[in-house]
Design a protein around this motif. Structure first.
Motif, short mmCIF file in Angstrom:
data_model
loop_
_atom_site.label_atom_id
_atom_site.label_comp_id
_atom_site.label_asym_id
_atom_site.label_seq_id
_atom_site.Cartn_x
_atom_site.Cartn_y
_atom_site.Cartn_z
N THR A 38 0.83 -1.20 0.00
CA THR A 38 0.00 0.00 0.00
C THR A 38 0.87 1.25 0.00
OG1 THR A 38 -1.63 -1.22 1.27
CG2 THR A 38 -1.88 1.16 1.22
N TYR A 39 2.05 1.15 0.63
CA TYR A 39 2.97 2.28 0.74
C TYR A 39 4.19 2.10 -0.16
CZ TYR A 39 0.05 3.35 4.72
OH TYR A 39 -1.02 3.64 5.52
N ASP A 40 4.02 1.38 -1.29
CA ASP A 40 5.09 1.14 -2.26
C ASP A 40 6.35 0.55 -1.62
OD1 ASP A 40 3.58 2.10 -4.40
OD2 ASP A 40 4.16 4.17 -3.97
N ASN A 41 6.15 -0.35 -0.66
CA ASN A 41 7.25 -1.01 0.05
C ASN A 41 8.21 -0.02 0.70
OD1 ASN A 41 6.54 -3.72 -0.25
ND2 ASN A 41 7.38 -3.77 -2.30
N LYS A 42 7.66 1.10 1.16
CA LYS A 42 8.46 2.13 1.84
C LYS A 42 7.91 2.29 3.25
CE LYS A 42 9.37 4.45 -2.49
NZ LYS A 42 9.10 5.62 -3.33
N PRO A 43 8.46 1.56 4.22
CA PRO A 43 7.90 1.60 5.58
C PRO A 43 7.96 2.98 6.22
CG PRO A 43 9.90 0.25 5.51
CD PRO A 43 9.58 0.64 4.11
N HIS A 44 8.87 3.83 5.77
CA HIS A 44 8.96 5.16 6.36
C HIS A 44 7.75 6.03 6.01
CE1 HIS A 44 10.81 5.47 2.38
NE2 HIS A 44 10.43 6.73 2.38
N LEU A 45 6.93 5.59 5.05
CA LEU A 45 5.73 6.35 4.69
C LEU A 45 4.51 5.99 5.54
CD1 LEU A 45 5.94 6.29 0.78
CD2 LEU A 45 6.63 8.13 2.35
N ILE A 46 4.62 4.92 6.33
CA ILE A 46 3.49 4.49 7.16
C ILE A 46 3.28 5.52 8.27
CG2 ILE A 46 2.64 2.71 8.74
CD1 ILE A 46 4.29 0.69 7.12
N PRO A 47 2.07 6.05 8.38
CA PRO A 47 1.84 7.08 9.42
C PRO A 47 1.90 6.47 10.83
CG PRO A 47 -0.20 6.53 8.27
CD PRO A 47 0.89 5.79 7.58
N ILE A 48 2.64 7.12 11.68
CA ILE A 48 2.75 6.69 13.08
C ILE A 48 1.68 7.46 13.86
CG2 ILE A 48 4.25 6.52 15.08
CD1 ILE A 48 5.30 4.95 12.68
N ASN A 49 0.67 6.74 14.31
CA ASN A 49 -0.42 7.38 15.04
C ASN A 49 -0.88 6.48 16.18
OD1 ASN A 49 -1.92 5.37 13.75
ND2 ASN A 49 -2.61 6.75 12.15
N LYS A 50 -1.85 6.94 16.93
CA LYS A 50 -2.33 6.20 18.11
C LYS A 50 -2.87 4.83 17.71
CE LYS A 50 -5.47 6.55 22.07
NZ LYS A 50 -5.29 5.19 22.34
N GLU A 51 -3.58 4.75 16.59
CA GLU A 51 -4.14 3.48 16.14
C GLU A 51 -3.04 2.44 15.89
OE1 GLU A 51 -7.00 1.68 12.63
OE2 GLU A 51 -6.34 3.76 12.51
#
Length: 155
Positions: free
Chosen positions: A105-118
């Motif tokens: 979903t994030y083009d295999n770029k884990p740094h794009l994953i939003p860090i949030n409470k969920e």
């Protein structure tokens, strides 16, 4: 037999369909929606206008178009199960595959994953489940060892 259709009738219906074909936006329609408009067309006697063609198209649309999804999943799981990881449990392999698909979903770029409470909450739940799983496994191994000791004493 289903395919015992007179060729001349099928050809006639096909030619008639070509003459009356929907010209507006037919390229943008899903194939089932496209064919449905012709399957529902009636002639002046209120009977299906293309009965033979409808039978053939329904049969063709109901055929499986292959097992590419299953093969793709199998190939992905084979890539995840390297010789070093050959002892992974089915559950762990499933988790690896889920994470891999989610990263797409994030083009295999884990740094794009939003860090949030969920995300933190999901991580906390996963951590609790993993610890519970480890404790259960440890308890089962201890039970197994106790049974072995009890058998040795009885002998």
């Amino acid at each position: 037999m289903l395919w015992d259709v007179p060729n001349n009738i099928l050809l006639d219906e096909g030619k008639l369909l070509q003459l009356e074909r929907d010209e507006e936006g037919s390229q943008n329609k899903r194939v089932d929606v496209y064919w449905l408009q012709f399957m529902e067309t009636e002639d002046s006697n209120s009977s299906p206008k293309y009965p033979t063609l409808t039978t053939i198209v329904k049969a063709a649309l109901s055929l499986s178009h292959g097992n590419a999804d299953a093969e793709r999943s199998f190939f992905s799981s084979c890539r995840a199960l390297t010789p070093i990881r050959s002892t992974l449990s089915e559950r762990t392999l499933d988790f690896l595959m889920t994470v891999g698909r989610s990263l797409l979903t994030y083009d295999n770029k884990p740094h794009l994953i939003p860090i949030n409470k969920e995300l933190f909450d999901m991580g906390h739940v996963a951590y609790k489940r993993y610890n519970a799983h480890l404790e259960e496994r440890l308890r089962q191994e201890e039970e197994k060892e106790n049974k072995k000791r009890t058998r040795k004493r009885e002998v």
